[in-house]
Design an enzyme around this catalytic site. Structure first.
Site, PDB file in Angstrom:
ATOM      1  N   TYR A  17       1.094   1.802 -13.574  1.00  0.00           N
ATOM      2  CA  TYR A  17       0.027   0.891 -14.232  1.00  0.00           C
ATOM      3  C   TYR A  17      -1.445   1.463 -14.159  1.00  0.00           C
ATOM      4  O   TYR A  17      -2.034   1.276 -15.018  1.00  0.00           O
ATOM      5  CB  TYR A  17       0.261  -0.533 -13.683  1.00  0.00           C
ATOM      6  CG  TYR A  17       1.754  -0.789 -13.601  1.00  0.00           C
ATOM      7  CD1 TYR A  17       2.453  -0.845 -14.921  1.00  0.00           C
ATOM      8  CD2 TYR A  17       2.248  -1.551 -12.877  1.00  0.00           C
ATOM      9  CE1 TYR A  17       3.567  -1.300 -15.248  1.00  0.00           C
ATOM     10  CE2 TYR A  17       3.639  -2.175 -12.938  1.00  0.00           C
ATOM     11  CZ  TYR A  17       4.296  -1.935 -14.145  1.00  0.00           C
ATOM     12  OH  TYR A  17       5.652  -2.324 -14.296  1.00  0.00           O
ATOM     13  N   ARG A  32      -3.005   7.032  19.245  1.00  0.00           N
ATOM     14  CA  ARG A  32      -2.896   5.737  18.634  1.00  0.00           C
ATOM     15  C   ARG A  32      -3.888   4.970  18.018  1.00  0.00           C
ATOM     16  O   ARG A  32      -4.119   3.905  17.902  1.00  0.00           O
ATOM     17  CB  ARG A  32      -1.986   4.731  19.483  1.00  0.00           C
ATOM     18  CG  ARG A  32      -0.854   5.327  19.989  1.00  0.00           C
ATOM     19  CD  ARG A  32       0.259   5.815  18.870  1.00  0.00           C
ATOM     20  NE  ARG A  32       0.687   4.600  18.355  1.00  0.00           N
ATOM     21  CZ  ARG A  32       1.523   4.599  17.217  1.00  0.00           C
ATOM     22  NH1 ARG A  32       2.039   5.773  16.721  1.00  0.00           N
ATOM     23  NH2 ARG A  32       1.917   3.306  16.787  1.00  0.00           N
ATOM     24  N   SER A  46     -15.740   1.903  15.807  1.00  0.00           N
ATOM     25  CA  SER A  46     -14.873   2.135  14.629  1.00  0.00           C
ATOM     26  C   SER A  46     -15.131   1.573  13.431  1.00  0.00           C
ATOM     27  O   SER A  46     -15.080   2.145  12.224  1.00  0.00           O
ATOM     28  CB  SER A  46     -13.324   2.034  14.863  1.00  0.00           C
ATOM     29  OG  SER A  46     -12.884   2.626  16.212  1.00  0.00           O
ATOM     30  N   HIS A  49      -2.226 -28.844 -27.518  1.00  0.00           N
ATOM     31  CA  HIS A  49      -1.066 -28.904 -27.063  1.00  0.00           C
ATOM     32  C   HIS A  49      -0.008 -28.185 -27.803  1.00  0.00           C
ATOM     33  O   HIS A  49       1.476 -28.446 -27.662  1.00  0.00           O
ATOM     34  CB  HIS A  49      -0.684 -30.485 -27.094  1.00  0.00           C
ATOM     35  CG  HIS A  49      -1.829 -31.372 -26.783  1.00  0.00           C
ATOM     36  ND1 HIS A  49      -1.978 -31.732 -25.433  1.00  0.00           N
ATOM     37  CD2 HIS A  49      -2.864 -32.088 -27.366  1.00  0.00           C
ATOM     38  CE1 HIS A  49      -3.050 -32.575 -25.556  1.00  0.00           C
ATOM     39  NE2 HIS A  49      -3.521 -32.625 -26.572  1.00  0.00           N
ATOM     40  N   SER A 103      14.150  -4.173 -27.706  1.00  0.00           N
ATOM     41  CA  SER A 103      15.245  -4.583 -26.833  1.00  0.00           C
ATOM     42  C   SER A 103      16.198  -3.717 -26.971  1.00  0.00           C
ATOM     43  O   SER A 103      16.653  -3.091 -28.009  1.00  0.00           O
ATOM     44  CB  SER A 103      15.694  -6.030 -27.439  1.00  0.00           C
ATOM     45  OG  SER A 103      16.946  -6.282 -26.812  1.00  0.00           O
ATOM     46  N   ARG A 151       3.047  -7.727 -19.559  1.00  0.00           N
ATOM     47  CA  ARG A 151       3.009  -7.190 -18.491  1.00  0.00           C
ATOM     48  C   ARG A 151       1.482  -7.452 -17.908  1.00  0.00           C
ATOM     49  O   ARG A 151       1.519  -7.741 -16.566  1.00  0.00           O
ATOM     50  CB  ARG A 151       2.723  -5.575 -18.696  1.00  0.00           C
ATOM     51  CG  ARG A 151       2.584  -4.741 -17.769  1.00  0.00           C
ATOM     52  CD  ARG A 151       2.611  -3.319 -18.110  1.00  0.00           C
ATOM     53  NE  ARG A 151       3.817  -2.897 -18.427  1.00  0.00           N
ATOM     54  CZ  ARG A 151       4.246  -1.818 -18.981  1.00  0.00           C
ATOM     55  NH1 ARG A 151       3.334  -0.884 -19.302  1.00  0.00           N
ATOM     56  NH2 ARG A 151       5.438  -1.613 -19.438  1.00  0.00           N
ATOM     57  N   ARG A 169     -14.343 -10.665  15.960  1.00  0.00           N
ATOM     58  CA  ARG A 169     -13.323 -10.208  15.144  1.00  0.00           C
ATOM     59  C   ARG A 169     -11.917 -10.082  15.775  1.00  0.00           C
ATOM     60  O   ARG A 169     -11.902 -10.146  17.168  1.00  0.00           O
ATOM     61  CB  ARG A 169     -13.755  -8.652  14.637  1.00  0.00           C
ATOM     62  CG  ARG A 169     -13.419  -7.472  15.550  1.00  0.00           C
ATOM     63  CD  ARG A 169     -11.729  -6.619  15.379  1.00  0.00           C
ATOM     64  NE  ARG A 169     -11.515  -6.671  14.286  1.00  0.00           N
ATOM     65  CZ  ARG A 169     -11.597  -5.432  13.266  1.00  0.00           C
ATOM     66  NH1 ARG A 169     -11.960  -4.397  13.961  1.00  0.00           N
ATOM     67  NH2 ARG A 169     -11.138  -5.243  12.218  1.00  0.00           N
ATOM     68  N   SER A 181      -6.734  -6.148   9.519  1.00  0.00           N
ATOM     69  CA  SER A 181      -6.752  -4.697   9.127  1.00  0.00           C
ATOM     70  C   SER A 181      -5.693  -4.379   8.381  1.00  0.00           C
ATOM     71  O   SER A 181      -5.726  -3.843   7.090  1.00  0.00           O
ATOM     72  CB  SER A 181      -6.744  -3.869  10.408  1.00  0.00           C
ATOM     73  OG  SER A 181      -6.531  -2.486  10.010  1.00  0.00           O
TER      74      SER A 181
END
Length: 478
Positions: A14, A78, A105, A152, A282, A296, A322, A327
């Site tokens: 998309y 980590r 950071s 309507h 179709s 869509r 925080r 995150s």
């Protein structure tokens, strides 16, 4: 070729390549490095012992990111930011000791998020004004073509095809105004330290508060921003994320309404979205022309509107300076909102640029209903010719019910005008009927409203964005 893992449809099917690049790893991590360069340069300018050679070394490797090495460091440490600090340091050994000096950071993470979001907002503005331009062209082309109005989804007074398009445009102009305001108020987090107090930078500059203030401002200017947030915790205010998604959700709302109208009009066979010569509507019913592009738009718009709750809840549940539960959520919610809105506007540009109008079908639908709508005019004409208003009102009420029964119960054309002529009370002849049932007499100021709206409301936006407008054909991924 087998594909054994999940692929995000927003990327694969998309969204455009341009919005994908904005939220790419290359853009993200090279921006981290540009922020580290800006910090080092500014710290040098303000008196810290950082050499020109160190800065030159950092600049030389801004776009040369060793992702494999960063992955090894992150597995060990980590921590994604420190993994990239070490990776950058290995590539720039002479500058290793001054990378990320005094920063936390959030200095690279949050500032980069803001930079990417602003890039995404600017991109969104560009494609939105192209959509506005396409719809403006459509509105102008059909400003005088009468069509049934609907309230309507029941036939109401006539409007014009172009006037209806101005309703879509007006929604988008409100979205544009929100987008413009948001872009104009974006601020960088800046160099604020661990909890926003700038304590680490005060230590680096021997408690010289003026230099610390300059550091914050100069870094912002080097990254293309006029201002930083005056105060922060560890992060920039998560309220900003909620504002971004609110604007994107607004665009999704507007285009879902536009696409829904197109879907309904396509059912009526009055207006259709583009349909390619080889397109299949179709798999079973070969004759079908499904409004799949508009569907869509509605589908992706629903995702964006629901997704807008994510940053709202994140903002509401941040603790003190925080927490980290923002995150993982924002890594997904915000980029995907941009990707989905990019896709929505892209599809809408394609649809708006190729809408097909069927005037004869529209006219047929008008003529099925116009005799009922013309009854007030007919009563007034009958009074002018000597009739009693109350008596004529009762006669036309009875005749209308009879004609309505013919249409609904017998499936025959509306014969109200023939009944009025035959009644004789109104003094109207058969020769006069076409003039009475001229649709152009029942559209009020619609053509002038369109012209005024385009000149006064739309054109200033188009003029302000003239360099961004390209009305060539819009290609879709799928």
């Amino acid at each position: 070729m087998m594909k054994a893992t999940y692929e995000n449809p927003l990327i694969e099917r998309y969204a455009s390549e341009e919005i994908g690049r904005i939220f790419s790893a290359d853009n993200k991590f090279s921006t981290w490095r540009r922020l580290w360069v800006a910090l080092a340069e500014t710290e040098q300018e303000l008196g810290l012992r950082i050499s020109d050679e160190q800065i030159a070394e950092l600049k030389a490797k801004v776009d040369d990111i060793d992702y494999a090495l960063a992955a090894k460091y992150e597995k060990k440490l980590r921590h994604d930011v420190m993994a990239h600090v070490h990776t950058y340091g290995d590539q720039c050994p002479g500058a290793r000791g001054i990378i990320h000096l005094g920063a936390t950071s959030a200095y690279v993470g949050d500032n980069t998020d803001i930079i990417q979001y602003r890039q995404g907002l600017v991109h969104t503005r560009r494609i939105l004004v192209n959509l506005i331009a396409r719809l403006a062209r459509f509105a102008d082309t059909y400003k005088s073509l009468p069509t049934l109005g609907f309230t309507h989804f029941q036939p109401a007074q006539l409007t014009t095809v172009g006037k209806r398009a101005t309703l879509w445009l007006q929604d988008l102009l409100m979205d544009y105004a929100d987008l413009e305001y948001l872009i104009s108020t974006v601020r960088l987090r800046g160099a604020k330290g661990t909890t926003g107090t700038q304590a680490s930078f005060m230590d680096l500059f021997d408690n010289d508060a003026d230099k610390v203030r300059q550091l914050d401002q100069r870094v912002a200017e080097k990254m293309g921003f006029e201002k930083t947030y005056a105060v922060t915790g560890q992060t920039y205010p998560r309220k900003f994320d909620a504002r971004v998604l609110a604007v994107l959700s607004g665009i999704a709302q507007s285009l879902s309404k536009f696409a829904t109208d197109v879907r309904l009009l396509q059912h009526l066979k009055e207006v259709e979205e583009p349909f390619e010569k080889t397109q299949i509507g179709s798999s079973a019913m070969a004759y079908k022309r499904n409004p799949m592009r508009s569907e869509r738009i509605c589908s992706l718009a629903r995702y964006v509107m629901v997704n807008s709750l994510n940053p709202a809840v994140t903002q509401a549940t941040q603790w003190f300076e925080r927490t980290l539960d923002d995150s993982a959520n924002k890594r997904i919610a915000i980029p995907e909102a941009f990707l989905a809105v990019d896709a929505i506007i892209g599809i809408a540009n394609n649809v708006a640029g190729g809408l097909v109008v069927y005037p004869k079908v529209i006219h047929q639908h008008i003529m099925n209903e116009l005799p009922f709508m013309a009854t007030e005019n007919i009563i007034m004409e009958g009074v002018k010719r000597g009739g009693d208003r109350q008596e004529l009102h009762e006669k036309i009420r009875v005749l209308s019910m009879q004609a309505g029964a013919v249409v609904k119960e017998e499936g025959k054309p509306n014969d109200l005008m023939a009944r009025i002529v035959a009644d004789g009370s109104f003094g109207i002849t058969a020769e006069e009927v076409p003039g009475i049932l001229n649709p152009a007499l029942y559209i009020g100021r619609a053509p002038q409203q369109v012209a005024d709206f385009l000149a006064e409301e739309v054109q200033p936006v188009l003029d302000a964005n003239a360099d961004a407008i390209d009305l060539s054909e819009v290609d879709l991924k799928v």
